[in-house]
Structure formats: structure tokens, C-alpha cells
Design a protein around this motif. Structure first.
Motif, PDB file in Angstrom:
ATOM      1  N   ASP A   1      56.668 -25.546 -25.179  1.00  0.00           N
ATOM      2  CA  ASP A   1      55.205 -25.508 -25.162  1.00  0.00           C
ATOM      3  C   ASP A   1      54.644 -26.033 -26.482  1.00  0.00           C
ATOM      4  O   ASP A   1      53.631 -26.731 -26.513  1.00  0.00           O
ATOM      5  N   GLU A   2      55.362 -25.721 -27.574  1.00  0.00           N
ATOM      6  CA  GLU A   2      54.951 -26.251 -28.880  1.00  0.00           C
ATOM      7  C   GLU A   2      55.100 -27.763 -28.913  1.00  0.00           C
ATOM      8  O   GLU A   2      54.245 -28.479 -29.427  1.00  0.00           O
ATOM      9  N   LYS A   3      56.192 -28.211 -28.354  1.00  0.00           N
ATOM     10  CA  LYS A   3      56.453 -29.645 -28.321  1.00  0.00           C
ATOM     11  C   LYS A   3      55.325 -30.386 -27.609  1.00  0.00           C
ATOM     12  O   LYS A   3      54.809 -31.388 -28.108  1.00  0.00           O
ATOM     13  N   THR A   4      54.941 -29.878 -26.475  1.00  0.00           N
ATOM     14  CA  THR A   4      53.870 -30.504 -25.694  1.00  0.00           C
ATOM     15  C   THR A   4      52.588 -30.584 -26.512  1.00  0.00           C
ATOM     16  O   THR A   4      51.948 -31.626 -26.613  1.00  0.00           O
ATOM     17  N   MET A   5      52.276 -29.469 -27.143  1.00  0.00           N
ATOM     18  CA  MET A   5      51.055 -29.349 -27.926  1.00  0.00           C
ATOM     19  C   MET A   5      51.071 -30.302 -29.120  1.00  0.00           C
ATOM     20  O   MET A   5      50.119 -31.036 -29.388  1.00  0.00           O
ATOM     21  N   VAL A   6      52.198 -30.279 -29.851  1.00  0.00           N
ATOM     22  CA  VAL A   6      52.329 -31.090 -31.066  1.00  0.00           C
ATOM     23  C   VAL A   6      52.376 -32.574 -30.728  1.00  0.00           C
ATOM     24  O   VAL A   6      51.724 -33.394 -31.386  1.00  0.00           O
ATOM     25  N   MET A   7      53.136 -32.905 -29.707  1.00  0.00           N
ATOM     26  CA  MET A   7      53.300 -34.322 -29.355  1.00  0.00           C
ATOM     27  C   MET A   7      51.982 -34.942 -28.894  1.00  0.00           C
ATOM     28  O   MET A   7      51.722 -36.117 -29.128  1.00  0.00           O
ATOM     29  N   GLU A   8      51.171 -34.120 -28.257  1.00  0.00           N
ATOM     30  CA  GLU A   8      49.878 -34.628 -27.791  1.00  0.00           C
ATOM     31  C   GLU A   8      49.034 -35.090 -28.979  1.00  0.00           C
ATOM     32  O   GLU A   8      48.453 -36.180 -28.978  1.00  0.00           O
ATOM     33  N   LYS A   9      49.017 -34.256 -30.011  1.00  0.00           N
ATOM     34  CA  LYS A   9      48.260 -34.596 -31.224  1.00  0.00           C
ATOM     35  C   LYS A   9      48.907 -35.773 -31.961  1.00  0.00           C
ATOM     36  O   LYS A   9      48.233 -36.716 -32.386  1.00  0.00           O
ATOM     37  N   ALA A  10      50.219 -35.683 -32.098  1.00  0.00           N
ATOM     38  CA  ALA A  10      50.956 -36.725 -32.840  1.00  0.00           C
ATOM     39  C   ALA A  10      50.710 -38.080 -32.200  1.00  0.00           C
ATOM     40  O   ALA A  10      50.480 -39.081 -32.883  1.00  0.00           O
ATOM     41  N   ASP A  11      50.718 -38.076 -30.885  1.00  0.00           N
ATOM     42  CA  ASP A  11      50.497 -39.303 -30.145  1.00  0.00           C
ATOM     43  C   ASP A  11      49.078 -39.841 -30.367  1.00  0.00           C
ATOM     44  O   ASP A  11      48.875 -41.045 -30.535  1.00  0.00           O
ATOM     45  N   ALA A  12      48.132 -38.925 -30.401  1.00  0.00           N
ATOM     46  CA  ALA A  12      46.734 -39.324 -30.630  1.00  0.00           C
ATOM     47  C   ALA A  12      46.585 -39.948 -32.018  1.00  0.00           C
ATOM     48  O   ALA A  12      45.928 -40.982 -32.185  1.00  0.00           O
TER      49      ALA A  12
ATOM     50  N   ILE B   1      57.496 -50.195 -41.862  1.00  0.00           N
ATOM     51  CA  ILE B   1      56.825 -48.999 -41.349  1.00  0.00           C
ATOM     52  C   ILE B   1      55.974 -48.473 -42.504  1.00  0.00           C
ATOM     53  O   ILE B   1      56.506 -48.116 -43.550  1.00  0.00           O
ATOM     54  N   GLN B   2      54.663 -48.430 -42.326  1.00  0.00           N
ATOM     55  CA  GLN B   2      53.800 -47.968 -43.413  1.00  0.00           C
ATOM     56  C   GLN B   2      53.591 -46.462 -43.352  1.00  0.00           C
ATOM     57  O   GLN B   2      53.502 -45.801 -44.371  1.00  0.00           O
ATOM     58  N   VAL B   3      53.510 -45.952 -42.141  1.00  0.00           N
ATOM     59  CA  VAL B   3      53.291 -44.521 -41.945  1.00  0.00           C
ATOM     60  C   VAL B   3      54.244 -44.026 -40.872  1.00  0.00           C
ATOM     61  O   VAL B   3      54.379 -44.654 -39.824  1.00  0.00           O
ATOM     62  N   VAL B   4      54.922 -42.914 -41.167  1.00  0.00           N
ATOM     63  CA  VAL B   4      55.766 -42.317 -40.134  1.00  0.00           C
ATOM     64  C   VAL B   4      55.204 -40.939 -39.811  1.00  0.00           C
ATOM     65  O   VAL B   4      54.777 -40.201 -40.698  1.00  0.00           O
ATOM     66  N   ILE B   5      55.145 -40.641 -38.525  1.00  0.00           N
ATOM     67  CA  ILE B   5      54.671 -39.323 -38.091  1.00  0.00           C
ATOM     68  C   ILE B   5      55.868 -38.518 -37.618  1.00  0.00           C
ATOM     69  O   ILE B   5      56.617 -38.958 -36.744  1.00  0.00           O
ATOM     70  N   VAL B   6      56.064 -37.355 -38.250  1.00  0.00           N
ATOM     71  CA  VAL B   6      57.174 -36.475 -37.883  1.00  0.00           C
ATOM     72  C   VAL B   6      56.620 -35.211 -37.230  1.00  0.00           C
ATOM     73  O   VAL B   6      55.998 -34.389 -37.896  1.00  0.00           O
ATOM     74  N   PRO B   7      56.834 -35.084 -35.928  1.00  0.00           N
ATOM     75  CA  PRO B   7      56.372 -33.878 -35.253  1.00  0.00           C
ATOM     76  C   PRO B   7      57.355 -32.726 -35.459  1.00  0.00           C
ATOM     77  O   PRO B   7      58.563 -32.956 -35.550  1.00  0.00           O
ATOM     78  N   ILE B   8      56.828 -31.526 -35.572  1.00  0.00           N
ATOM     79  CA  ILE B   8      57.670 -30.336 -35.783  1.00  0.00           C
ATOM     80  C   ILE B   8      57.350 -29.314 -34.697  1.00  0.00           C
ATOM     81  O   ILE B   8      56.187 -28.973 -34.486  1.00  0.00           O
ATOM     82  N   PHE B   9      58.408 -28.864 -34.007  1.00  0.00           N
ATOM     83  CA  PHE B   9      58.172 -27.908 -32.923  1.00  0.00           C
ATOM     84  C   PHE B   9      59.435 -27.112 -32.652  1.00  0.00           C
ATOM     85  O   PHE B   9      60.534 -27.524 -33.019  1.00  0.00           O
ATOM     86  N   ARG B  10      59.235 -25.954 -32.050  1.00  0.00           N
ATOM     87  CA  ARG B  10      60.355 -25.094 -31.695  1.00  0.00           C
ATOM     88  C   ARG B  10      60.622 -25.131 -30.195  1.00  0.00           C
ATOM     89  O   ARG B  10      61.637 -25.639 -29.770  1.00  0.00           O
ATOM     90  N   LYS B  11      59.687 -24.651 -29.464  1.00  0.00           N
ATOM     91  CA  LYS B  11      59.900 -24.535 -28.014  1.00  0.00           C
ATOM     92  C   LYS B  11      59.142 -25.650 -27.287  1.00  0.00           C
ATOM     93  O   LYS B  11      58.391 -26.404 -27.893  1.00  0.00           O
TER      94      LYS B  11
ATOM     95  N   ARG C   1      54.195 -40.338 -45.135  1.00  0.00           N
ATOM     96  CA  ARG C   1      54.759 -39.545 -44.053  1.00  0.00           C
ATOM     97  C   ARG C   1      53.731 -38.506 -43.632  1.00  0.00           C
ATOM     98  O   ARG C   1      53.125 -37.846 -44.478  1.00  0.00           O
ATOM     99  N   ILE C   2      53.526 -38.409 -42.337  1.00  0.00           N
ATOM    100  CA  ILE C   2      52.618 -37.393 -41.819  1.00  0.00           C
ATOM    101  C   ILE C   2      53.437 -36.418 -40.995  1.00  0.00           C
ATOM    102  O   ILE C   2      54.118 -36.809 -40.057  1.00  0.00           O
ATOM    103  N   ALA C   3      53.407 -35.146 -41.389  1.00  0.00           N
ATOM    104  CA  ALA C   3      54.104 -34.113 -40.628  1.00  0.00           C
ATOM    105  C   ALA C   3      53.064 -33.295 -39.882  1.00  0.00           C
ATOM    106  O   ALA C   3      52.003 -32.973 -40.429  1.00  0.00           O
ATOM    107  N   ILE C   4      53.393 -32.995 -38.633  1.00  0.00           N
ATOM    108  CA  ILE C   4      52.456 -32.183 -37.848  1.00  0.00           C
ATOM    109  C   ILE C   4      53.224 -31.149 -37.041  1.00  0.00           C
ATOM    110  O   ILE C   4      54.143 -31.470 -36.294  1.00  0.00           O
ATOM    111  N   GLY C   5      52.882 -29.882 -37.260  1.00  0.00           N
ATOM    112  CA  GLY C   5      53.531 -28.786 -36.557  1.00  0.00           C
ATOM    113  C   GLY C   5      52.494 -27.934 -35.849  1.00  0.00           C
ATOM    114  O   GLY C   5      51.296 -28.231 -35.907  1.00  0.00           O
ATOM    115  N   PRO C   6      52.942 -26.855 -35.197  1.00  0.00           N
ATOM    116  CA  PRO C   6      52.028 -25.963 -34.461  1.00  0.00           C
ATOM    117  C   PRO C   6      50.875 -25.451 -35.334  1.00  0.00           C
ATOM    118  O   PRO C   6      49.735 -25.378 -34.896  1.00  0.00           O
ATOM    119  N   ARG C   7      51.213 -25.119 -36.576  1.00  0.00           N
ATOM    120  CA  ARG C   7      50.201 -24.612 -37.509  1.00  0.00           C
ATOM    121  C   ARG C   7      49.086 -25.647 -37.711  1.00  0.00           C
ATOM    122  O   ARG C   7      47.920 -25.306 -37.787  1.00  0.00           O
TER     123      ARG C   7
END
Length: 491
Positions: free
Chosen positions: A312-323, A300-310, A360-366
Motif C-alpha cells: 500500500d505504501e508502494k502504491t502511494m509513493v510510486m504515484e507521487k514519484a511518478d507525478a 541523468i540529472q535527477v534521480v528519484i528514489v522511492p522508499i516504501f515498505r508494504k 537525488r530526490i528521495a520520497i517515502g511515506p512520510r
RNA sequence: CGGGGUGUAGCGUAGCCUGGUAUCGCGCCACAUUUGGGAUGUGGAGGUCGUAGGUUCGAAUCCUGCCACCCCGACCA
């Protein structure tokens, strides 16, 4: 996970063992001296295999496969070869079990004794050269350039995960040539292949050289090697390439008819690297946080770790993370999106550090708000906020940078740990207090080499290729010497 | 193979000296609250104490053999 933390600086051995287990690379099996290579560890080995295999093919070799078992009579045909391996051979003597009529236990059937015992191969020169006899008649049949990927068994007294196991995986090249010159050229060519692989893929700098007579492969005229230096200052033999002369051709009566219609013995080489390279990889780069993998070998060369609370955040973050996942994947990067929601980001961060994932790429609501991501590199532990638009061209570049940096770090370490000495006291001081390679004059005799080993526990790792010729005095005997050789304590 | 050490739940451990049916943490399962550096609460599941014998009314504990692992040697990729 409750990882038992052992600092590299405090107990190198325990640190190594823990790392191998905690990073999910391998574990001990219930069979003495044999390990279980776990999926993550095996994935790294597969990457090594792929890199090596393509290099072998580029240099004209083909893969083949020979039997695991070697009749004892084959094995004993080359005298020095037997001497070298006899002490560590597993032997098959029977071919059947049965139920003991008295005890009802399963026992070896004494009636099923083999006419001739079979040796579980510790290396395949003998069975291969026995085969080559039938394949070679004319100079037109040469060269034969074969490699086999196989498991071999050497019944070592003391084993260590990856570095020395009873059964291990390796590749062994076996080539046959019409002339000594051609065989020597092959021997050296494969050493270059190994060195290139070690430095550019494993990111481990190596010293290329020739072994002294004492350290030579059983049955070889010359053994070339690549030697690496581990973080505890001990050397590790990472690969060998042997010029076997006509020893095996003579032992197995392998002759060809030359252009001049003369019958000649065939010239041989063999060369191999093993799962020991996994040990080299681990010991060269890793730290107290875990494994550090060079990007070119990381499953695994790059891992993407999504960060979310609720949600709606999950939906938003996962959409980007997936892209981003698809964006990177499209560029041929091996990327993993870790969407497990039962583990905290902090846990995942630590876990991927332990596993040595380079980026490692972290992506949260911010980040979604700002069109950014947090990018962290494993080798330096540096983090930076990166514009999402830059991912596409910056990540491949970053992976390349990490590969170079890991190599440079190992190279700097080695440079600081090659000590040139001219006296016995300096020699011992360098071994004891500075560790690493010690470059010193040696009078060229096996007695002196043995004596030095006895007194210092250091062996001659190699006589470097293209070694500078200079006159000097042997550090032990004071006898004249014309070049320095590299000593070290080794695995 | 020689010297030293260790072995108790998936992992890490307490208990062993001075015998009375095993402690704690992590992990696991369920639910809830959580999630920007290893989350929290409540409730649960999980152990022939490495293994085979012996001593004993009774053994994780004492004795013996064996096995595995670790460290130091010898051997080696």
C-alpha cells in the motif's frame, strides 16, 4: 557491489582507475592499450559531442568524413609531420588471411601484400589536404570549414583509460583559408570555442595559451592550447588549435587563384579535442564517493528514489514519484525514476553518488503525508527537505547552482595552485611541495626548456594569451626574459 | 621500450616460501522476511588458478617463454 575503496589522497592513480571502472565509464579490452567505453561513459561523451558539434556549426563548420587509412606516400609528404608521428603509427601491409595448408591455422596471406602500405590515421591532415587540392581553385572556393568526428590510432608506449589510449575518439577540424590573418583568426576562434566549452559545460577552468616550439604540433607554425589543472596538481592539455601556415598546402600543392589573378598557396588550421576530456572531467571534480558530474553533462540529472515498505505504501509513493518524474521531465530535465524493489534505498543512494548524478530526490511515506521530498545534491552532499510544490521551479535552479559551484570549486583550486617564482629553488619547491602551475621567467631557448624538463620533470604548458610583458631573468640560466611562462608537471 | 610489481569465480582475496586438485567476503539464482544511508536468513550455481611449455607419480604452488595490467622513466592528445 563491493567497491574497493581507494582514497583520492592516498593513491591518485589507483583512485582514478577504480573510479573509471566502478562508475561504469569504461574498462580495459583484450586489445592492448584499447578500452571499451561502456554505455554510461559513452552517454557522457555523446553529450560532449552534442555541445561541441553545435558550437562548430554555429561558427560555420560542417561535418564530413575521410578514410581511416592513409597511403604511406601521402603521410610522408610533410617532413616535420612524419617526424612527429612516425614512431607511433599502425601500418596495414596485407589485405587477406588464409588457412595455412600445413598447420591449418589462419595466417596472413603472403600473396596479399599491399602495393603501398596504409597508415591507420593518427590524424588526418595529409589525406584531407590531398583532397583539398582538388576542391580548391579560386579564392571563391575559400574558406573551407570542415570538421570530422572520428577514431584515430597512436601507438603509444604507455596508456591510461581515457587519458591516453591506443585508439581514441575525437573530432578534428581542418580549415583552408586565403590569408594567414584569416587562418590565425580561425585558430584563435576555435580555441575560444574549446575554452568556452571546457568552462561552461565541463566546469573545468582552463588557461589559454601558445605552446613553446618544443611542444608544438608536428607541422604547425603555432599551437594554441587550453590547459587544465587536475586535483593532484598535474596539468592536462585539454585541447589544441593549430595554425599550420602553408606547410600542408606546399606539401600537397594546394593553390588558389586570387582576385588579382595570382596563384597562392592556401593557409591551414587544424584543431581537436578527444575522449581525453572524459579524463579531465573525472579528475577535475570527483571525490572519494565517486564521480561528480556537472549537470550540463550528466546523462541523468535527477534521480528519484522511492522508499516504501508494504504494497500500500508502494502504491502511494510510486504515484507521487511518478507525478514528480513527469513534472521534471516536462521541463527538459533528464530524470530517472528508480523503481527497482530488490535494492535498498541506501544502496541506490551510494550507487548514484558513485555515478555522479547531480541531484537525488528521495520520497517515502512520510513525504507523501507532508507533501515533501528529500533533495540531496551530489557536489556538497547537502540534503534538504523541500515542499513538493517547490520542485518545479527549484530543481532547475538547483542544477544551475551545482554547475556554478563545481566550476567555482575547480577555479578556486586552480587559483591556489598557480605559483609565481623568481629563482630555481623556489621553482623546485613549488613543483615538489605546492604542485600546480608555476609562473616563471624563461629565456626562450629550446635548450633551456629541455634542461628544465630534465631537471624538474616539468614542461612549459603554455605561454598564456595576453601575457603581461615584464623584464626578468630566466630561472635556470639568468638570461634576460620579457615574460613569464607556465610550467607544470603534466599528464 | 628500460627498471620494479601484480595476475586465483563478475569483483576483491587466502593458499605459493615448505607440490597432494582451491579459502573467504561481495555479487549472481530461488524462497521468505525486509527497504528513510550500501538489509537478513536458508538453500544453490559459478574456477582449464593470465597463457604456453618444462620438471614431477602429482603443479595455483618449482623453472622458462609469452600476454595483460599497475607504479617509476622515455614518448604523447
Amino acid at each position: 557491489m563491493d567497491i574497493k575503496k581507494v582514497k583520492r589522497s592516498e593513491d591518485y592513480s589507483a583512485w582514478y582507475n577504480n573510479l573509471v571502472k566502478n562508475a561504469d565509464l569504461a574498462e580495459h579490452s583484450d586489445v592492448k592499450g584499447c578500452m571499451i567505453i561502456k554505455p554510461y561513459g559513452y552517454a557522457i561523451w555523446e553529450k560532449m559531442q552534442a555541445e561541441l558539434d553545435s558550437r562548430f556549426k554555429e561558427t560555420g563548420h560542417s561535418n564530413a568524413y575521410f578514410p581511416l587509412f592513409i597511403p604511406k606516400s601521402f603521410f610522408t609528404k610533410e617532413a616535420s609531420h612524419v617526424d612527429g608521428f612516425a614512431k607511433e603509427c599502425a601500418v596495414v601491409t596485407h589485405y587477406r588471411l588464409k588457412v595455412d595448408p600445413d598447420t591449418k591455422e589462419i595466417i596472413v596471406d603472403p600473396d596479399a601484400k599491399l602495393e603501398e602500405e596504409l597508415i591507420v590515421r593518427p590524424t588526418s591532415e595529409t589525406i584531407i589536404w590531398n583532397t583539398y587540392r582538388n576542391w580548391i581553385q579560386s579564392y571563391r572556393d575559400l574558406p573551407i570549414l570542415l570538421n570530422q568526428w572520428a577514431n584515430v590510432v597512436r601507438w603509444e608506449m604507455r596508456t591510461r583509460l581515457f587519458l591516453r589510449t591506443t585508439e581514441f575518439l575525437w573530432q578534428e577540424g581542418h580549415t583552408a583559408h586565403a590569408t594567414a590573418e584569416e587562418a590565425i583568426e580561425e585558430t584563435r576562434k576555435m580555441l575560444e570555442v574549446y575554452a568556452d566549452f571546457a568552462e561552461n559545460i565541463l566546469a573545468v577552468p582552463v588557461i589559454k595559451g601558445v605552446k613553446s616550439a618544443n611542444e608544438r604540433f608536428a607541422g604547425a607554425l603555432d599551437t594554441y592550447c587550453i590547459e587544465g589543472l587536475m586535483q593532484d596538481g598535474k596539468a592536462l592539455q585539454m585541447g589544441t588549435s593549430h595554425f599550420l601556415g602553408q606547410n600542408f598546402a606546399k606539401a600537397f600543392d594546394v593553390k588558389y587563384v586570387s582576385k588579382e589573378n595570382k596563384s597562392e598557396y592556401v593557409w591551414a588550421t587544424s584543431w581537436g579535442v578527444s575522449t581525453r576530456l572524459m579524463g579531465a572531467l573525472i579528475m577535475s571534480h570527483s571525490d572519494d564517493e565517486g564521480l561528480v558530474l556537472p549537470p550540463r553533462l550528466a546523462p541523468i540529472q535527477v534521480v528519484i528514489v522511492p522508499i516504501f515498505r508494504k504494497d500500500d505504501e508502494k502504491t502511494m509513493v510510486m504515484e507521487k514519484a511518478d507525478a514528480y518524474y513527469h513534472l521534471l521531465k516536462k521541463q527538459g530535465i533528464s530524470v530517472k525514476l528508480d523503481d527497482r524493489d530488490n535494492l535498498s534505498p541506501g544502496y541506490k543512494f551510494a550507487d548514484y553518488e558513485l555515478k555522479g548524478v547531480p541531484v537525488r530526490i528521495a520520497i517515502g511515506p512520510r513525504d507523501v503525508q507532508n507533501q515533501t521530498v528529500e533533495v540531496a545534491r551530489r557536489d556538497t552532499k547537502e540534503k534538504q527537505v523541500m515542499s513538493a510544490a517547490d520542485l518545479e521551479h527549484k530543481i532547475p535552479h538547483l542544477l544551475e547552482q551545482i554547475q556554478q559551484n563545481i566550476y567555482q570549486k575547480a577555479l578556486d583550486y586552480r587559483s591556489e595552485h598557480i605559483h609565481t617564482v623568481d629563482s630555481w629553488d623556489e621553482f623546485m619547491d613549488a613543483l615538489e611541495n605546492k604542485t600546480g602551475f608555476v609562473s616563471a621567467h624563461w629565456d626562450g631557448s629550446s635548450e633551456t626548456e629541455n634542461k628544465i624538463k630534465e631537471l624538474s620533470k616539468a614542461t612549459i604548458r603554455c605561454i598564456p594569451l595576453n601575457n603581461i610583458q615584464e623584464s626578468g631573468k630566466c630561472i635556470l640560466t639568468g638570461n634576460p626574459s620579457h615574460e613569464r611562462v607556465l610550467f607544470a608537471r603534466a599528464y
